[in-house]
Design a protein around this motif. Structure first.
Motif, short mmCIF file in Angstrom:
data_model
loop_
_atom_site.label_atom_id
_atom_site.label_comp_id
_atom_site.label_asym_id
_atom_site.label_seq_id
_atom_site.Cartn_x
_atom_site.Cartn_y
_atom_site.Cartn_z
N ALA A 46 0.81 -1.22 0.00
CA ALA A 46 0.00 0.00 0.00
C ALA A 46 0.84 1.27 0.00
N ALA A 47 2.13 1.15 0.23
CA ALA A 47 3.01 2.33 0.29
C ALA A 47 3.38 2.81 -1.11
N LEU A 99 2.95 6.70 -11.82
CA LEU A 99 2.52 6.36 -13.17
C LEU A 99 1.65 7.43 -13.81
N ASN A 100 0.61 7.86 -13.09
CA ASN A 100 -0.24 8.94 -13.58
C ASN A 100 -0.01 10.22 -12.79
N PHE A 138 2.79 -1.85 -4.69
CA PHE A 138 3.13 -3.15 -5.27
C PHE A 138 1.89 -3.66 -6.02
N ALA A 139 1.67 -3.11 -7.23
CA ALA A 139 0.50 -3.44 -8.06
C ALA A 139 -0.81 -3.06 -7.39
N TRP A 140 -0.80 -2.04 -6.57
CA TRP A 140 -2.00 -1.41 -6.02
C TRP A 140 -1.91 0.09 -6.28
N TRP A 141 -3.04 0.68 -6.69
CA TRP A 141 -3.11 2.12 -6.90
C TRP A 141 -3.44 2.81 -5.58
N PHE A 195 -6.25 0.66 -4.01
CA PHE A 195 -7.21 -0.18 -4.71
C PHE A 195 -6.61 -0.91 -5.90
N ALA A 196 -7.14 -2.11 -6.14
CA ALA A 196 -6.89 -2.84 -7.37
C ALA A 196 -7.77 -2.23 -8.45
N SER A 197 -7.27 -2.15 -9.68
CA SER A 197 -8.04 -1.46 -10.73
C SER A 197 -7.86 -2.14 -12.07
#
Length: 602
Positions: free
Chosen positions: A520-521, A526-527, A534-537, A552-554
């Motif tokens: 979560a850190a 990216l945007n 780690f693959a979480w937004w 969140f996963a997206s």
């Protein structure tokens, strides 16, 4: 009575009968000339298999074991693995194959059915199969392959309310809930000309033409030259379940407590956990009564909320339901990250700083040798910073996901990615690289010695009480970790609850609390600045003057799993706004910022 009829008819004067017959002919001519009314919702649905499915029985015979399904009998291969488990395998020509494992004689066989690509989704799938003991020298189970179905919805609406409008011209758009191919055709008008219906885009170009079979009642069309024919019939609101949110246009009377099943979720009403019921009711009523008047409107398939460890809201729309696995798209990348965390927790991987190429035989085994490849680690893959020529936002890069998946020269997607040239030092450049995330799956396969479907099932699905899913595969039938696994919404949401609870699901630890915190850190941008872990937004919301942190996963279309630690919330969205990031971003922020988060803020 017949005689009376004849007598009256014969008594009719020529003048009177001539006038009557002339009037009838004129009326018939006017009816023939009157335009047919095509206004309404038109729906076509087709199934493309697969044909093989249903009960399967494994039975011993004098010559070994055989699998019986749909009246066919095929030989079963048995081998004993190094770990002592027994491997069972059989195949049905042209339909797929089964691979399963049994820990001891007489126990259940757990495995997967591997089905080949189909017409709707042109890649293979693996679905779980559990084959149970069924008496002496017999086992029984059920094969449930991924259904290759396609539904199309076309509304034909008057161009405007003016009485002088052309009655043969309509406003329209094309939606299909599974993939929404209408985004690519972008038709906006339909014109009826004789027995043809022409569908045109904003430039007036004809994108496809339908042929009327029964005017005003049925028409058929091909979306592409040489493609399949779809037969459209007009449906009422109750029959157009994929188009309207609900069959009834009325708002639901009240939020209902989710049903308690045996899937591991405890349920409660929103009021029991202290949520603002009025806010949530208003939100669900708005979604249920929404009128879909355009392509770029919210198409939410499912909305689930868990608060303080209990599932309190579970609502479905547009024909979706609790038991239908939904496409996760890139939200599945967060599962790849979780599997890496599981491997770390179980000691199968010593560190996320292990070099990537060490799992695949070394840098020298691949094209475009570069000393920078030696420095690439699992950490770089999971944070989207491997340094490859790979950017899903740039179709010119060789590592672009669409480029990789559309080429046929190299079916091994691990090798395709590892062969890519480098454009930066690992960790120096952030770029959304699905091919890099997929390499995590290859590393896990190499470390565990298991297929990815088996590792996923034993280390993730079974501990989370998940028994129904479809894992999409690469052309080499390897589990694809770049996204797209299909899970029931209640099951995907368990990933969020697992992380909210520090890596534990119903008393079972899958990943460490340190892994959850690190996931979560912020690690990449990216945007926006520091928006990716780690693959979480990561995203902040301001609610009543208070900043609320979420991660969140997206996935494309609106597949999102939000974790809100401060409010003890997990929120699951599934939707059909594919290739329409602007629309799904708007409804995501409105629902989260105006309804869901405020409902939990005291």
């Amino acid at each position: 009575m017949r005689a009376l009829g004849v007598k009256v008819l014969s008594a009719c004067s020529v003048a009177v009968c001539g006038v009557a017959q002339g009037n009838l002919a004129a009326q018939t001519e006017r009816q023939a000339e009157a335009p047919v009314d095509w206004e309404g919702i038109w729906v076509a649905e087709r199934s493309f298999g697969p044909d093989l499915k249903g009960p399967v029985v494994l039975q011993s015979s004098g010559d070994g074991w055989a699998a019986r399904i749909q009246g066919e009998s095929v030989p079963v291969e048995q081998t004993t693995q190094e770990d002592g488990t027994r491997r069972w395998a059989f195949s049905v020509l042209g339909q797929g194959y089964f691979i399963g494992h049994q820990s001891a004689a007489g126990e259940a066989i757990t495995g997967h059915w591997y089905q080949p690509p189909g017409k709707v989704q042109n890649y293979p799938f693996a679905s779980p199969v559990r084959i149970m003991p069924a008496g002496n020298d017999a086992f029984s189970g059920t094969i449930r392959p991924f259904p290759q179905t396609l539904s199309l919805n076309i509304p034909l609406m008057p161009e405007s309310g003016d009485s002088g409008d052309d009655p043969t011209r309509y406003r329209t758009f094309l939606r299909n809930p599974e993939r929404n191919i209408g985004v690519f055709f972008r038709v906006v008008t339909a014109t009826v000309d004789g027995d043809e219906i022409q569908f045109k885009n904003t430039d007036g170009d004809v994108r496809f033409t339908g042929n009327s079979v029964v005017p005003g009642r049925q028409f058929s069309l091909r979306l592409r030259r040489g493609g399949d024919v779809f037969d459209f019939t007009r449906r009422s609101r109750r029959g157009a379940v994929g188009f309207y949110p609900r069959r009834s246009p009325e708002a639901p009377p009240a939020l209902l407590q989710p049903v308690q099943t045996d899937d591991g979720w405890r349920t409660a009403s929103p009021a029991e956990t202290g949520l603002n019921v009025e806010l949530l009711s208003d939100m669900v009523s708005g979604l249920a009564t929404f009128e879909p008047t355009g392509l770029r409107k919210p198409y939410i398939h499912g909305l689930l909320i868990a608060h303080r460890g209990k599932l309190v809201v579970e609502e479905y729309f547009h024909g979706f339901d609790r038991d239908t696995p939904h496409d996760s798209r890139s939200a599945g990348k967060s599962i790849a990250s979780a599997l890496l965390g599981v491997a770390l927790e179980r000691g199968l991987v010593s560190s996320i700083d292990e070099p990537v190429y060490s799992f695949f035989g070394g840098v020298e085994a691949f094209a475009n040798p570069d000393p920078r490849k030696e420095q690439m680690t699992l950490r770089h893959l999971v944070t989207m910073s491997p340094g490859f020529e790979c950017d899903d936002g740039n179709s010119e890069t060789r590592g672009n996901e669409d480029t990789m998946q559309s080429q046929s020269e190299q079916p091994d997607w691990y090798r395709y990615t590892l062969d890519l040239p480098m454009v930066a030092e690992p960790g120096a450049k952030d770029a959304y690289c699905t091919a890099g995330i997929n390499l995590i799956g290859g590393a896990l396969k190499a470390k565990t010695g298991m297929s990815l479907p088996r590792f996923f099932h034993e280390s993730f699905a079974e501990p989370l009480d998940i028994d129904h899913y479809y894992m999409n595969l690469s052309p080499k039938y390897e589990g694809y970790m770049g996204g797209g696994i299909r899970l029931r919404p209640r099951d995907f949401m368990k990933l969020g609850q697992l992380y909210l609870d520090g890596g534990v699901w119903n008393g079972k630890r899958l990943v460490s609390e340190d892994w959850v915190n690190a996931s979560a850190a912020p690690h990449s941008s990216l945007n926006t600045e520091d928006d990716y872990g780690f693959a979480w937004w990561r995203q902040e919301y301001e609610v009543n003057g208070k900043i609320i942190d979420t991660y969140f996963a997206s996935g494309n279309g609106g597949q999102m799993t939000f974790v809100v630690p401060e409010l003890e919330l997990v929120v699951q969205f599934n939707a059909g706004n594919y290739s329409d990031g602007r629309t799904r971003g708007r409804w995501r922020d409105r629902l989260m910022g105006e309804f869901i988060l405020p409902a939990a803020v005291n």
